[in-house]
Design a protein around this motif. Structure first.
Motif, PDB file in Angstrom:
ATOM      1  N   THR A 158      -3.510  23.521  27.003  1.00 44.71           N
ATOM      2  CA  THR A 158      -4.888  23.070  26.787  1.00 44.71           C
ATOM      3  C   THR A 158      -5.101  22.942  25.278  1.00 44.71           C
ATOM      4  O   THR A 158      -4.844  23.881  24.519  1.00 44.71           O
ATOM      5  N   THR A 159      -5.559  21.792  24.837  1.00 44.45           N
ATOM      6  CA  THR A 159      -5.628  21.527  23.396  1.00 44.45           C
ATOM      7  C   THR A 159      -6.715  20.501  23.089  1.00 44.45           C
ATOM      8  O   THR A 159      -7.253  19.854  23.985  1.00 44.45           O
ATOM      9  N   VAL A 160      -7.031  20.372  21.808  1.00 46.49           N
ATOM     10  CA  VAL A 160      -7.903  19.296  21.344  1.00 46.49           C
ATOM     11  C   VAL A 160      -7.008  18.156  20.885  1.00 46.49           C
ATOM     12  O   VAL A 160      -6.188  18.325  19.976  1.00 46.49           O
ATOM     13  N   LYS A 161      -7.144  17.021  21.518  1.00 44.40           N
ATOM     14  CA  LYS A 161      -6.353  15.861  21.123  1.00 44.40           C
ATOM     15  C   LYS A 161      -7.083  15.089  20.039  1.00 44.40           C
ATOM     16  O   LYS A 161      -8.224  14.674  20.208  1.00 44.40           O
ATOM     17  N   PHE A 162      -6.407  14.905  18.896  1.00 48.33           N
ATOM     18  CA  PHE A 162      -6.921  14.030  17.843  1.00 48.33           C
ATOM     19  C   PHE A 162      -6.197  12.693  17.938  1.00 48.33           C
ATOM     20  O   PHE A 162      -4.996  12.642  18.235  1.00 48.33           O
ATOM     21  N   PHE A 163      -6.896  11.616  17.672  1.00 47.80           N
ATOM     22  CA  PHE A 163      -6.324  10.275  17.800  1.00 47.80           C
ATOM     23  C   PHE A 163      -5.766   9.838  16.437  1.00 47.80           C
ATOM     24  O   PHE A 163      -6.384   9.077  15.697  1.00 47.80           O
ATOM     25  N   TYR A 164      -4.571  10.349  16.127  1.00 45.07           N
ATOM     26  CA  TYR A 164      -3.973  10.162  14.808  1.00 45.07           C
ATOM     27  C   TYR A 164      -3.647   8.705  14.506  1.00 45.07           C
ATOM     28  O   TYR A 164      -3.868   8.234  13.390  1.00 45.07           O
ATOM     29  N   LYS A 165      -3.107   8.005  15.484  1.00 52.08           N
ATOM     30  CA  LYS A 165      -2.751   6.602  15.257  1.00 52.08           C
ATOM     31  C   LYS A 165      -3.993   5.790  14.896  1.00 52.08           C
ATOM     32  O   LYS A 165      -3.967   4.971  13.963  1.00 52.08           O
ATOM     33  N   GLU A 166      -5.077   6.027  15.617  1.00 51.51           N
ATOM     34  CA  GLU A 166      -6.327   5.314  15.332  1.00 51.51           C
ATOM     35  C   GLU A 166      -6.853   5.673  13.937  1.00 51.51           C
ATOM     36  O   GLU A 166      -7.403   4.816  13.244  1.00 51.51           O
ATOM     37  N   ALA A 167      -6.673   6.937  13.529  1.00 49.83           N
ATOM     38  CA  ALA A 167      -7.089   7.345  12.184  1.00 49.83           C
ATOM     39  C   ALA A 167      -6.294   6.576  11.133  1.00 49.83           C
ATOM     40  O   ALA A 167      -6.833   6.164  10.100  1.00 49.83           O
ATOM     41  N   ILE A 227       0.857  -1.188   0.000  1.00 42.31           N
ATOM     42  CA  ILE A 227       0.000   0.000   0.000  1.00 42.31           C
ATOM     43  C   ILE A 227       0.895   1.241   0.000  1.00 42.31           C
ATOM     44  O   ILE A 227       1.734   1.404   0.876  1.00 42.31           O
ATOM     45  N   GLY A 228       0.726   2.073  -0.994  1.00 38.18           N
ATOM     46  CA  GLY A 228       1.477   3.320  -1.055  1.00 38.18           C
ATOM     47  C   GLY A 228       0.873   4.348  -0.108  1.00 38.18           C
ATOM     48  O   GLY A 228      -0.347   4.485  -0.025  1.00 38.18           O
ATOM     49  N   THR A 229       1.727   5.043   0.625  1.00 36.93           N
ATOM     50  CA  THR A 229       1.275   6.087   1.551  1.00 36.93           C
ATOM     51  C   THR A 229       2.020   7.377   1.236  1.00 36.93           C
ATOM     52  O   THR A 229       3.250   7.411   1.294  1.00 36.93           O
ATOM     53  N   VAL A 230       1.270   8.413   0.873  1.00 41.19           N
ATOM     54  CA  VAL A 230       1.865   9.694   0.492  1.00 41.19           C
ATOM     55  C   VAL A 230       1.699  10.669   1.651  1.00 41.19           C
ATOM     56  O   VAL A 230       0.583  10.907   2.123  1.00 41.19           O
ATOM     57  N   VAL A 231       2.821  11.226   2.124  1.00 40.31           N
ATOM     58  CA  VAL A 231       2.785  12.142   3.274  1.00 40.31           C
ATOM     59  C   VAL A 231       3.409  13.482   2.894  1.00 40.31           C
ATOM     60  O   VAL A 231       4.380  13.528   2.146  1.00 40.31           O
ATOM     61  N   PRO A 232       2.861  14.598   3.409  1.00 39.43           N
ATOM     62  CA  PRO A 232       3.410  15.916   3.077  1.00 39.43           C
ATOM     63  C   PRO A 232       4.735  16.208   3.772  1.00 39.43           C
ATOM     64  O   PRO A 232       5.542  16.980   3.279  1.00 39.43           O
ATOM     65  N   ARG A 233       4.949  15.591   4.943  1.00 44.19           N
ATOM     66  CA  ARG A 233       6.201  15.794   5.680  1.00 44.19           C
ATOM     67  C   ARG A 233       6.361  14.673   6.686  1.00 44.19           C
ATOM     68  O   ARG A 233       5.379  14.151   7.226  1.00 44.19           O
ATOM     69  N   LEU A 234       7.617  14.325   6.956  1.00 46.18           N
ATOM     70  CA  LEU A 234       7.893  13.235   7.885  1.00 46.18           C
ATOM     71  C   LEU A 234       8.180  13.732   9.293  1.00 46.18           C
ATOM     72  O   LEU A 234       8.119  12.958  10.249  1.00 46.18           O
ATOM     73  N   ASP A 235       8.500  15.030   9.421  1.00 46.75           N
ATOM     74  CA  ASP A 235       8.848  15.565  10.737  1.00 46.75           C
ATOM     75  C   ASP A 235       7.638  16.149  11.453  1.00 46.75           C
ATOM     76  O   ASP A 235       7.751  17.108  12.222  1.00 46.75           O
ATOM     77  N   SER A 236       6.484  15.577  11.215  1.00 49.27           N
ATOM     78  CA  SER A 236       5.238  16.028  11.840  1.00 49.27           C
ATOM     79  C   SER A 236       4.748  14.965  12.810  1.00 49.27           C
ATOM     80  O   SER A 236       4.712  13.772  12.475  1.00 49.27           O
ATOM     81  N   PHE A 237       4.355  15.379  14.009  1.00 51.01           N
ATOM     82  CA  PHE A 237       3.827  14.439  14.995  1.00 51.01           C
ATOM     83  C   PHE A 237       2.586  13.729  14.447  1.00 51.01           C
ATOM     84  O   PHE A 237       2.459  12.510  14.556  1.00 51.01           O
ATOM     85  N   ALA A 238       1.687  14.511  13.825  1.00 57.35           N
ATOM     86  CA  ALA A 238       0.462  13.922  13.287  1.00 57.35           C
ATOM     87  C   ALA A 238       0.778  12.886  12.214  1.00 57.35           C
ATOM     88  O   ALA A 238       0.251  11.757  12.239  1.00 57.35           O
ATOM     89  N   SER A 239       1.648  13.245  11.266  1.00 51.86           N
ATOM     90  CA  SER A 239       2.002  12.322  10.185  1.00 51.86           C
ATOM     91  C   SER A 239       2.633  11.048  10.726  1.00 51.86           C
ATOM     92  O   SER A 239       2.283   9.932  10.300  1.00 51.86           O
ATOM     93  N   SER A 240       3.579  11.189  11.668  1.00 52.77           N
ATOM     94  CA  SER A 240       4.271  10.009  12.196  1.00 52.77           C
ATOM     95  C   SER A 240       3.311   9.081  12.926  1.00 52.77           C
ATOM     96  O   SER A 240       3.392   7.851  12.785  1.00 52.77           O
ATOM     97  N   GLN A 241       2.366   9.657  13.672  1.00 53.63           N
ATOM     98  CA  GLN A 241       1.395   8.823  14.390  1.00 53.63           C
ATOM     99  C   GLN A 241       0.441   8.110  13.428  1.00 53.63           C
ATOM    100  O   GLN A 241       0.105   6.943  13.622  1.00 53.63           O
TER     101      GLN A 241
END
Length: 328
Positions: free
Chosen positions: A283-292, A62-76
């Motif tokens: 204080t922040t909104v946590k998104f569950f990136y790994k689950e996504a 499966i090919g996965t295209v990412v805009p950047r690798l140094d992003s917490f969201a992308s890595s998760q």
């Protein structure tokens, strides 16, 4: 009828190795691509090796295209994709575009030429060129982070999360609000999060003074922009479209000798791990990136098997109440 790659190379005026590289999705200049494509289209020729590949059993890649690798969201997200794919005996092939839309489109075609079974795209925006590419490659595609009517999408519930965060800061008594967002080209981060905050403020009976500002995703740019906001608008709170922007705002406040949250409250979106250990914690909104990522991987395999999968999947979020917001 042409018989060999050498014939194609001769007509196109390029080396055999260049034609081979093109057919296998390698790096070839745009001008050379056009020459080779013109010859192939005119002759209707498909090299034997390429034809055999077309007829071969689908790969488990499966090919996965990412805009950047140094992003917490992308890595998760990538961790989630990889773990789920491995469970189902599939492998992940990553293409990093370094936030270049041109490279993003090239990656879609390149992965298709490499015979990946499907593509997961961590998108920042979806253009007509993207849709054209999806239609041409004719393999399953799932977007993560952005939504489009004609493509399967796994999205963070940005508008709803922002609305809930807006209600939270209003409940804390904030009425002089600065919103520091990003370009509207990014529908999820630039538009939906802003719309959620606007909706929450519209629902508020008390009068609010709200100013909207725009910055980039870079933290240093956010420091400069937040510093200007603090000086000229003097808000009681800065609501930031990402945690990186919020960290920039925290630094700007520190540089100006402004205490957070006593004199200025700050919030973000994302739930990056570093926000737990900053002082004050964010204080922040946590998104569950790994689950996504897991959802996207599960979805692409379902599509490959011809099984049902929802056109839009909403990932979870949670308001993380920490130290950076005070009552007014």
């Amino acid at each position: 009828m042409m018989k060999t790659i050498a014939d194609i190379a001769n007509l196109a005026g390029v080396a055999k190795s260049t034609v081979s590289r093109y057919l296998n999705g390698g790096s070839v200049s745009e001008a050379t691509k056009r020459k080779i494509e013109l010859v192939i289209n005119e002759t209707g020729y498909v090299p034997n090796t390429f034809a055999q590949s077309l007829k071969a059993k689908k790969t488990n890649i499966i090919g996965t295209v990412v805009p950047r690798l140094d992003s917490f969201a992308s890595s998760q997200i990538l961790i989630g994709v990889d773990e789920k794919l491995r469970e189902m005996n599939y492998q992940m092939l990553i293409s990093n575009t370094n936030q270049s839309l041109t490279r993003e489109i090239e990656s879609i075609y390149s992965l298709s030429n490499q015979k990946v079974a499907g593509i997961i795209l961590l998108a920042t925006q979806i253009t007509d060129t993207h849709i054209e590419a999806f239609e041409k490659i004719n393999i399953p595609v799932i977007l993560v982070g952005q939504q489009h009517d004609s493509v399967y999408s796994v999205i963070h519930n940005d508008e709803s999360a922002a609305y809930e965060l807006g209600k939270y800061i209003l409940k804390k008594g904030h009425r002089k609000i600065a919103y520091l967002g990003v370009t509207n080209k990014d529908i999820a981060v630039g538009v939906k999060r802003k719309e959620g905050i606007i909706r929450a403020i519209k629902d508020e009976e008390e009068l609010c003074e709200v100013n909207f500002y725009e910055t980039g995703f870079d933290m240093n740019e956010a420091v400069s922009k937040a510093s200007t906001i603090i000086e000229r608008f003097k808000p009681s709170i800065i609501v930031c479209a990402t945690d990186n922007i919020a960290l920039g705002a925290l630094k700007a406040a520190h540089q100006r000798g402004i205490r957070v949250p006593e004199e200025l409250s700050i919030t973000g979106f994302g739930g990056y791990e570093v926000t737990e250990i900053t002082h004050p914690s964010l204080t922040t909104v946590k998104f569950f990136y790994k689950e996504a990522g897991c959802d996207a991987a599960n979805g692409i395999i379902k599509l490959l098997k011809g099984e049902e999968f929802s056109p839009v999947t909403l990932s979870k979020y949670q308001i993380m109440e920490r130290e950076s917001v005070d009552k007014k």
